[in-house]
Structure formats: C-alpha cells, structure tokens
Design a protein around this motif. Structure first.
Motif: not given
Length: 508
Positions: A104-124, A140-143
């Motif tokens: 919200p500090k960057v995009i105040p109007e967010i209500k819901s979202l899908i979070l996709l992690r970018m991962v290399s090996g075990n590193t977030h 689930t189909k969207h994810a």
C-alpha cells in the motif's frame, strides 16, 4: 490455452531490455485471462533489510520505480523461510504480513493479489504481484496460469538489476543471474537432457513422481549428482529438503552419529541432541553418494531404515518415523561386490528397485559442445572475466577426440585450466594430447596409459591379461558388446571375433 498463454507471455516479457516496457506488453496479454488491475515487481535486499520496487504497470501507465521500504526483522525471517509457496493467492491483503505493510505504500488501492515468488535455488529473490482493486477475485485456476512464468520473470529481473549496476551491491545475484539463465535453457540443470542423456531423463521423468528408491550407476565424474538433483526437482518433494551425503567421506566411527544423529550425553562431547542426515531429510529426499563405500556394519543399519522407515538416534531408544525418498549412487559394480561378500545382497535388492545407468562422456560425445558452453558461462563468473573466450572448431574437435577418463568432472577442470592460461582466448587444449611416459598412441590419435613400471617382475599368462582387459572394457561399456560405444568398437576388433575370444576365455 495455458501453453499459448505461456508462449505469448514469455515472448512479451523478453521483448525489451526496459523492464517497464516488457511488463506493459506482458500485462496486456495476461489481463485478458486474469482479472487484474495491475502488476508490480519488487526485490528483497537482505544486505539493506529492505524491499525495493522496480516496476509497476496498470491501465494508465507503466513506470520504472526505485522505491525502498525498510522492513522489520520478523518480516525478514518470513522472507527467508524456504518452505514458502512459489505462488500464493491473497484475497485479503491483510492475510500476508509483509505485503500488507509494503504494497500500500506504493499502490494504495490494492485489495487482493496473487504473489509469484522469484527464486534462484533456495534464495528468495523478490515478488511479482498481480493485483486487483477488488477483494476476493482470484481463484486457483488464475494462479495455475501464472506459475510457469516464474523462471522468466527471475531472469529478466536479474538482467535488469545488472543494467542498473545494482548487482555490484549484491554479488550473490551475479551467480543467480547465470543460474536462472541456465534454468531456462537447461531444464533441471541437466545439460544434454535432450541429446546424450535423453534415455536417462526419460527414466528420471518416469520415476520422479513416485517414492521408489533409485540407484544411479556410472563412472566417477559422469554426473550422478546432477541426475539426483533432477529426480528431486521433478518430484512432489521439490519444496522439501534435499540432503546430500558422501558415504565415502564419513569415517567409519562417525557413520551412525552422522547418518542417524545422537541424543544428549550419548558420548563424550554430545552436549545436545543432534539430528542426523536422515532426520534432516525427513519429508524430502536423501542422496547417498558412493553407497558402495559403506562398511558392512553400516549397511545393516541402512537396510533397517529402508525396510521400516524409522531410525534410532545414537544413545536413544525412541524410534523416529521418517517420510523420505532415497536416491543412492555408486561408480562401483555392486553386483560384483555382492558376490565377493563386500556388499549385502538384501541391501542391493532394496536399492536396485529402479537402477539408472548414466553413460560416460565418451559415450555421449554429442553433448561436449553443449557442456563446453555451459562451463564457459559458469567459469566466467568464477574467474571474473568480462566475456566468454572463444573456442575454435579445431579445438572443439580436439576435445571431442579425447577419451575423458574423468568424464564431465575432468572436462570442467580442463576448460578451467585453458581459461586460466588464456583468459582472453582463444582457448587451446593441446596439453590434453601431450604424451607422458608410459602412454601409447593408438591409431585414432587418442592415448591411453599403459605403464609397465607398475607391474612386478612376476608376469601372468597373456590370456589372463587379455581376459582382464576385455572384462574391463565390458564394465566401462555397461556390458555393451556391439554398436557405437560398445566394447568391440573401443578395442578396435570385429564384434564376432571379440565374442569368440570371450567364449574361449570363459567370459560368456
């Protein structure tokens, strides 16, 4: 439809060196399938204890960002958890501690979202956020549509960071950049999976989804650990621990405590309970490399683990139940060891449920150019070179003609030596073909070591030596007599003549 979406989305993500432009084009494709109002991309910077926003796109605009938001130690602990899901639906932003504070500090109007992690090996590495201004819109189909895009997002993000010179502040990301590139072009990290290792990878894909024990067999340096990694990565246990154990590197007196752990007070110096390798791998996979080096006493205890799926810590009485997948590997002939009484027959049958034979490098020479390119990229980072040195077709042919007794491991060492000698290139591998004392050149131009100085003055009958040499040839070809890579080809003899000799010598 999902395959077409993946193809179109990947094309757009890779269409521009400007992150915000490629993200804008990607947004136009994805919004047709998923009810999103925008996408943002940020990275976690552990060295600064903050999250930095890199880009944001919505219906009105696409913009590059450079906004840093400090986060608490508790939030950092959350980001470092290796068992966090790669993709997560958050239909109420307050359900995710980090996101509700940062986004919200960057995009105040967010209500819901899908979070996709970018991962290399075990590193977030960071997050791609697909957001909506409406609560509870994602399913689930969207994810499932978005999940396959993770590696591509990770790659273009790493490239973008390099362009911004941000990678200099975090050297670990340099290698992540390269490893992510390899992850896309070398699936599961297996170079040659579509060529010389195609048969092996078919077996890997067939067994990976099951819990069956796997035995990897092949010469030293042929890539058994790489194949073990591929089995784990293609299995349902991919998000769980993958513990690697070199059985030949553990002193016999420490085998029990290393493999099975110990209780406090079990022996002098045991000041607290310690989990062994098996317990550390619980829920995941344990890779027992050089299984043939285990002494018979340890083989008995390993057999009990495989039979009962339980271990008992040293100094303890309680059985610890395990949910574990075992992958074993060896360069030794376990069946021959069984006949000699050096390896337990019952353990052999437990391990060899699904054996996979990994070919030597000389049996898959078509993979050498791919491996050379792969190792050049790896070693460039290690040696801090700005560009890949060139390898001429003549020198590549020189590598192709070599016998590679040390297999892939020897190849990477040879390439590193050549790069150290000529960092600017072109690389020269002539040192491979300099004959040493005791070497004999054969008609193909290759050399083998025939060193009589290692023999005593007591000679054995010639037929005995021929018999042993043929048996050795059959071992290194995995029992293959005819065709390319067979024993007859290696010994430069007609296959029928060789078979007659083997019958005469009692080898078949």
């Amino acid at each position: 439809m999902e395959k077409k979406l993946y193809y179109d989305a990947t094309q757009e993500l890779c269409s521009s060196l400007d992150l915000e432009i490629s993200l804008q084009r990607y947004f136009e494709i994805v919004k047709q399938h998923i009810p999103i109002d925008g996408i943002y991309l940020n990275i976690y910077r552990p060295e600064f204890s903050d999250i930095q926003f890199l880009a944001h796109v919505n219906e009105q605009q696409a913009s590059a960002l450079n906004t840093q938001i400090q986060i608490s130690a508790e939030m950092e602990d959350t980001l470092r958890q290796s068992d966090r899901p790669i993709i997560k639906i958050v239909n109420d932003i307050h359900q995710d501690m980090v996101t509700k504070f940062v986004a919200p500090k960057v995009i105040p109007e967010i209500k819901s979202l899908i979070l996709l992690r970018m991962v290399s090996g075990n590193t977030h590495l960071g997050i791609v956020g697909f957001y909506s201004k409406t609560a509870s819109v994602f399913r689930t189909k969207h994810a499932d549509m978005i999940a396959p895009h993770m590696h591509t997002f990770s790659l273009i993000t790493a490239f973008n960071l390099k362009d911004r010179n941000l990678l200099k502040a975090n050297q670990s990301l340099t290698e992540q950049n390269r490893s992510l590139k390899r992850a896309i072009f070398t699936p599961n990290g297996v170079v040659g999976g579509e060529a010389g290792l195609n048969k092996v990878m078919q077996q890997v894909k067939a067994i990976a989804k099951l819990n069956t024990t796997v035995l990897l067999q092949g010469e030293t340096g042929s890539g058994k650990e790489v194949i073990a990694n591929a089995v784990h990565e293609l299995s349902p246990r991919v998000e769980r621990p993958f513990i690697k154990v070199n059985c030949g590197a553990i002193p016999e007196s420490l085998i029990d405590s290393e493999l099975f752990g110990y209780e406090k007070g079990a022996f002098t110096g045991a000041e607290h309970r310690k989990e062994g390798h098996f317990e550390q791998a619980n829920g995941g996979t344990i890779f027992l490399d050089e299984i043939g080096e285990l002494p018979l006493s340890a083989q008995v205890r390993l057999l009990r683990v495989l039979q009962n799926s339980t271990i008992t810590r040293v100094g303890g009485y309680e059985n610890v139940q395990l949910d574990i997948r075992v992958i074993a590997a060896t360069h030794r002939n376990l069946k021959a060891m069984v006949h000699k009484g050096e390896f337990r027959e019952d353990l052999w049958y437990r391990l060899a449920i699904f054996p996979i034979e990994i070919p030597s490098l000389r049996q898959r020479r078509s993979d050498i150019p791919l491996l050379v390119q792969h190792f050049l990229e790896l070693l460039c980072a290690k040696l801090n070179l700005n560009k890949l040195p060139r390898v001429s077709p003549e020198q590549l042919e020189s590598l192709n003609q070599y016998q590679w007794p040390g297999n892939v491991r020897e190849l990477i060492n040879v390439i590193e030596r050549a790069m150290i000698q000529s960092p600017e290139g072109p690389l020269n591998f002539d040192f491979l073909h300099v004959k040493q004392e005791g070497e004999v050149e054969i008609k193909s131009g290759e050399t083998i070591v025939v060193d009589p100085s290692h023999a005593s003055d007591k000679l054995v009958p010639l037929d005995t030596m021929i018999s042993k040499y043929i048996a050795h040839a059959m071992r290194i070809t995995g029992g293959k007599l005819y065709g390319t890579g067979g024993a007859a080809e290696l010994l430069d003899i007609n296959p029928n003549t060789l078979k007659s000799k083997m019958k005469k010598l009692g080898l078949c």
